[in-house]
Design a protein around this motif. Structure first.
Motif, mmCIF file in Angstrom:
data_model
loop_
_atom_site.group_PDB
_atom_site.id
_atom_site.type_symbol
_atom_site.label_atom_id
_atom_site.label_comp_id
_atom_site.label_asym_id
_atom_site.label_seq_id
_atom_site.Cartn_x
_atom_site.Cartn_y
_atom_site.Cartn_z
ATOM 1 N N THR A 157 0.836 -1.211 0.000
ATOM 2 C CA THR A 157 0.000 0.000 0.000
ATOM 3 C C THR A 157 0.865 1.253 0.000
ATOM 4 O O THR A 157 0.581 2.217 -0.718
ATOM 5 N N GLU A 226 -6.577 -3.221 -3.290
ATOM 6 C CA GLU A 226 -6.142 -4.612 -3.394
ATOM 7 C C GLU A 226 -7.170 -5.425 -4.147
ATOM 8 O O GLU A 226 -8.369 -5.299 -3.889
ATOM 9 N N ARG A 228 -8.658 -8.979 -4.541
ATOM 10 C CA ARG A 228 -8.647 -10.233 -3.786
ATOM 11 C C ARG A 228 -9.845 -11.110 -4.122
ATOM 12 O O ARG A 228 -10.139 -12.075 -3.419
ATOM 13 N N THR A 249 -2.920 -3.742 -6.111
ATOM 14 C CA THR A 249 -1.965 -4.634 -5.452
ATOM 15 C C THR A 249 -2.558 -6.037 -5.393
ATOM 16 O O THR A 249 -3.769 -6.226 -5.518
ATOM 17 N N HIS A 251 -1.686 -10.149 -3.485
ATOM 18 C CA HIS A 251 -0.848 -10.978 -2.613
ATOM 19 C C HIS A 251 -0.207 -12.092 -3.436
ATOM 20 O O HIS A 251 -0.905 -12.979 -3.937
#
Length: 376
Positions: A157, A226, A228, A249, A251
């Motif tokens: 972030t 993000e 997800r 972004t 993961h």
């Protein structure tokens, strides 16, 4: 300034946080982790340590959690025993209570600097080099679609926030987050935040719904905190239909892992697509992956900048533009290494030349402008 809740006096707010008030106000602390009433950990200088802080009883801890969650119009109780929220200063909060938290309430607070980090700060921290940021600035100006990838706590972030600072002031930017964290300085910014279900299980507004809605807002840049879930498909479609220069972004532990993760997230949208079709969407949409990692010494670093170049058969092809080469650790335990260009010329720079833009000074020696070379 941080993304604060308007109309709240911070000192009065902090006073309601009970025994964790001192560590919340301590600028050296970057994360606070409360595991029940008598185990409070903090992260300082990249290291997690146990403090001597204790709550009087579980009710005191629950009252602090309820205060934080209710301040942002959310709820946490036995029916909804977990919640995402933020402090009045913008710090990210996650809370879990019984029956999900078996040994007592869990509270995790990711703190943010009062003033957001700038490029110079991350260069000083060793996160990335001047040349790396010069290339990223060029990619943002060329309206590349960028994904910042990394594990938990790698600084995704923060890095996304710095990259967003390269967006020209005249662009209309729409930001979409679960809990508002991005701190953009541009004037023309439309900030949106998800909403959980209410007490009747209704009224939820997801990131996917906000992404779809953002397309009706004439955005020039879409920045999603993000990806997800199924919103990844909508994000890819937006990038493929004229909304260049978008960022998010994800993961993942490497650029190649991030591609696999994207495929999984697209399938979560509930639309049956062949793998090849998904990969074609990715190739048409994504230009750059920035991979972050947290090294053994606790430092957060950019370990690679990778460009998507196309497809060979059903395989997405990529090329590394910058890579971090570790050379072991020093006597103090700090990781020693160099972040350097691989020598491959990025294709995205050709878009800059087509747009008539000048290369940032930081990378002119690394990637000479072919127009200037032709004049010699």
């Amino acid at each position: 300034m941080a993304v604060r809740i308007p109309g709240i006096d911070l000192q009065e707010y902090y006073a309601q946080l009970g025994p964790i008030q001192p560590v919340i106000e301590d600028d050296r602390v970057t994360e606070v982790m409360v595991n029940g009433i008598d185990h409070v950990y903090v992260e300082m200088g990249g290291k997690v340590v146990l403090t001597g802080i204790k709550f009087q009883d579980e009710d005191q801890l629950l009252n602090v959690i309820q205060f934080i969650v209710r301040s942002v119009g959310r709820r946490i109780d036995e029916r909804t025993p977990l919640a995402d929220a933020r402090l009045a200063d913008g710090s990210r909060v996650n809370a879990v209570i019984r029956p999900l938290a078996i040994d007592g309430p869990l509270l995790t607070i990711r703190k943010f600097a009062k003033d957001p980090f700038q490029v110079e700060d991350l260069i000083r921290f060793g996160t990335c080099t001047e040349g790396g940021f010069g290339f990223m600035k060029a990619a943002v100006l060329a309206k590349a679609n960028i994904i910042v990838s990394g594990g938990t706590g790698t600084g995704k972030t923060t890095f996304l926030n710095v990259l967003s600072g390269f967006i020209p002031a005249e662009d209309r930017i729409v930001t979409i987050e679960d809990a508002a964290e991005l701190q953009l300085h541009q004037e023309h910014v439309c900030r949106m935040e998800t909403r959980p279900k209410d007490i009747n299980g209704e009224g939820e507004v997801t990131i996917q719904r906000l992404v779809i809605n953002s397309l009706r807002m004439r955005p020039e840049r879409i920045v999603v905190g993000e990806c997800r879930g199924g919103e990844a498909l909508d994000m890819l479609q937006a990038m493929n239909t004229g909304h260049d220069g978008s960022m998010t972004t994800i993961h993942a532990n490497s650029a190649r892992d991030a591609l696999a993760r994207l495929e999984t997230l697209v399938l979560m949208a509930g639309i049956e697509l062949p793998v090849k079709a998904i990969r074609q969407q990715v190739v048409g949409a994504i230009n750059i992956f920035v991979q972050l990692a947290r090294l053994r010494d606790g430092s957060r670093r950019v370990v690679s900048i990778t460009e998507v170049t196309g497809m060979e058969g059903e395989t997405i092809t990529m090329q590394e533009i910058f890579v971090f080469e570790s050379q072991g650790a020093g006597a103090d335990g700090k990781i020693i290494g160099h972040f350097k260009p691989t020598g491959i010329r990025p294709k995205i720079l050709d878009r800059m030349f087509t747009m008539g833009l000048q290369l940032p000074a930081e990378i002119q020696s690394l990637f000479p402008d072919p127009r200037m070379m032709a004049q010699r």
